[in-house]
Design a protein around this motif. Structure first.
Motif, PDB file in Angstrom:
ATOM      1  N   UNK A  65       0.933  -1.366  -0.016  1.00  0.00           N
ATOM      2  CA  UNK A  65      -0.240   0.143   0.133  1.00  0.00           C
ATOM      3  C   UNK A  65       0.757   1.275  -0.044  1.00  0.00           C
ATOM      4  N   UNK A  66       2.186   1.235   0.218  1.00  0.00           N
ATOM      5  CA  UNK A  66       3.137   2.352   0.357  1.00  0.00           C
ATOM      6  C   UNK A  66       3.597   2.792  -0.947  1.00  0.00           C
ATOM      7  N   UNK A  67       2.998   1.910  -2.311  1.00  0.00           N
ATOM      8  CA  UNK A  67       3.576   2.301  -3.560  1.00  0.00           C
ATOM      9  C   UNK A  67       3.084   3.826  -3.717  1.00  0.00           C
ATOM     10  N   UNK A  68       3.972   4.370  -4.541  1.00  0.00           N
ATOM     11  CA  UNK A  68       3.833   6.087  -4.673  1.00  0.00           C
ATOM     12  C   UNK A  68       2.568   6.247  -5.672  1.00  0.00           C
ATOM     13  N   UNK A  69       1.711   7.030  -5.029  1.00  0.00           N
ATOM     14  CA  UNK A  69       0.517   7.367  -5.635  1.00  0.00           C
ATOM     15  C   UNK A  69      -0.226   8.586  -5.263  1.00  0.00           C
ATOM     16  N   UNK A  70      -0.953   9.525  -5.984  1.00  0.00           N
ATOM     17  CA  UNK A  70      -1.583  10.345  -5.414  1.00  0.00           C
ATOM     18  C   UNK A  70      -3.055  10.220  -5.556  1.00  0.00           C
ATOM     19  N   UNK A  71      -4.077  10.835  -4.982  1.00  0.00           N
ATOM     20  CA  UNK A  71      -5.425  10.710  -5.332  1.00  0.00           C
ATOM     21  C   UNK A  71      -5.934  12.123  -5.606  1.00  0.00           C
ATOM     22  N   UNK A  80       4.782   7.875 -12.930  1.00  0.00           N
ATOM     23  CA  UNK A  80       5.473   6.970 -13.424  1.00  0.00           C
ATOM     24  C   UNK A  80       7.107   6.982 -12.912  1.00  0.00           C
ATOM     25  N   UNK A  81       7.609   7.991 -12.828  1.00  0.00           N
ATOM     26  CA  UNK A  81       9.196   8.306 -12.617  1.00  0.00           C
ATOM     27  C   UNK A  81       9.277   7.771 -10.851  1.00  0.00           C
ATOM     28  N   UNK A  82       8.408   8.247 -10.068  1.00  0.00           N
ATOM     29  CA  UNK A  82       8.651   7.786  -8.739  1.00  0.00           C
ATOM     30  C   UNK A  82       8.244   6.145  -8.667  1.00  0.00           C
ATOM     31  N   UNK A  83       7.356   5.742  -9.282  1.00  0.00           N
ATOM     32  CA  UNK A  83       7.080   4.390  -9.285  1.00  0.00           C
ATOM     33  C   UNK A  83       8.096   3.461  -9.745  1.00  0.00           C
ATOM     34  N   UNK A  84       8.766   3.768 -10.921  1.00  0.00           N
ATOM     35  CA  UNK A  84       9.929   3.106 -11.408  1.00  0.00           C
ATOM     36  C   UNK A  84      11.071   2.951 -10.426  1.00  0.00           C
ATOM     37  N   UNK A  85      11.289   4.266  -9.873  1.00  0.00           N
ATOM     38  CA  UNK A  85      12.244   4.411  -8.826  1.00  0.00           C
ATOM     39  C   UNK A  85      11.927   3.350  -7.470  1.00  0.00           C
ATOM     40  N   UNK A  86      10.913   3.249  -7.367  1.00  0.00           N
ATOM     41  CA  UNK A  86      10.223   2.583  -6.057  1.00  0.00           C
ATOM     42  C   UNK A  86      10.458   1.109  -6.301  1.00  0.00           C
ATOM     43  N   UNK A  87      10.125   0.721  -7.632  1.00  0.00           N
ATOM     44  CA  UNK A  87      10.150  -0.837  -8.141  1.00  0.00           C
ATOM     45  C   UNK A  87      11.793  -0.950  -8.007  1.00  0.00           C
ATOM     46  N   UNK A  88      12.563  -0.289  -8.410  1.00  0.00           N
ATOM     47  CA  UNK A  88      14.448  -0.361  -8.317  1.00  0.00           C
ATOM     48  C   UNK A  88      14.593  -0.855  -6.998  1.00  0.00           C
ATOM     49  N   UNK A  89      13.986  -0.059  -5.807  1.00  0.00           N
ATOM     50  CA  UNK A  89      14.590   0.011  -4.608  1.00  0.00           C
ATOM     51  C   UNK A  89      13.738  -1.168  -3.688  1.00  0.00           C
ATOM     52  N   UNK A  90      12.665  -1.729  -4.350  1.00  0.00           N
ATOM     53  CA  UNK A  90      11.921  -2.646  -3.427  1.00  0.00           C
ATOM     54  C   UNK A  90      12.500  -3.804  -3.075  1.00  0.00           C
ATOM     55  N   UNK A  91      13.378  -4.211  -4.133  1.00  0.00           N
ATOM     56  CA  UNK A  91      14.161  -5.622  -4.014  1.00  0.00           C
ATOM     57  C   UNK A  91      15.514  -5.477  -2.761  1.00  0.00           C
ATOM     58  N   UNK A  92      15.537  -4.267  -2.246  1.00  0.00           N
ATOM     59  CA  UNK A  92      16.971  -4.027  -1.513  1.00  0.00           C
ATOM     60  C   UNK A  92      16.670  -4.029  -0.235  1.00  0.00           C
TER      61      UNK A  92
END
Length: 92
Positions: A65-71, A80-92
């Protein structure tokens, strides 16, 4: 259209308050790229821009639920840029 209204409203807030956080600080990079990919995407578009399957995208949203999003107007959008960055860091 909702995003445009958000940006205009945010700009008007900044007009009277020069110390207010601007839109580039909100998303971390340029806010419009009319010739390229969009800056905000809907949940059903995540798989197109991240290279993961549609099923994996749905699971990702449910599990994290902490995936970057706005309402905006009760609709969830993903920068999209923050989502991609978040995906890069999720496995660390």
């Amino acid at each position: 259209m909702a995003a445009a209204a958000y940006f205009i409203g945010d700009g008007l807030k900044s007009f009277k308050n020069p110390d207010a956080k601007n839109i580039t600080e909100t998303f971390g990079e340029k806010t419009s790229d009319f010739l390229g990919e969009p800056q905000l995407i809907k949940e059903n578009e995540i798989h197109h821009y991240t290279g993961i399957s549609k099923e994996d995208a749905k699971s990702l949203i449910q599990e994290y639920p902490d995936v970057p999003h706005i309402i905006i107007n009760n609709r969830v959008y993903y920068p999209i840029a923050k989502l991609r960055e978040w995906l890069k860091n999720i496995g660390e």
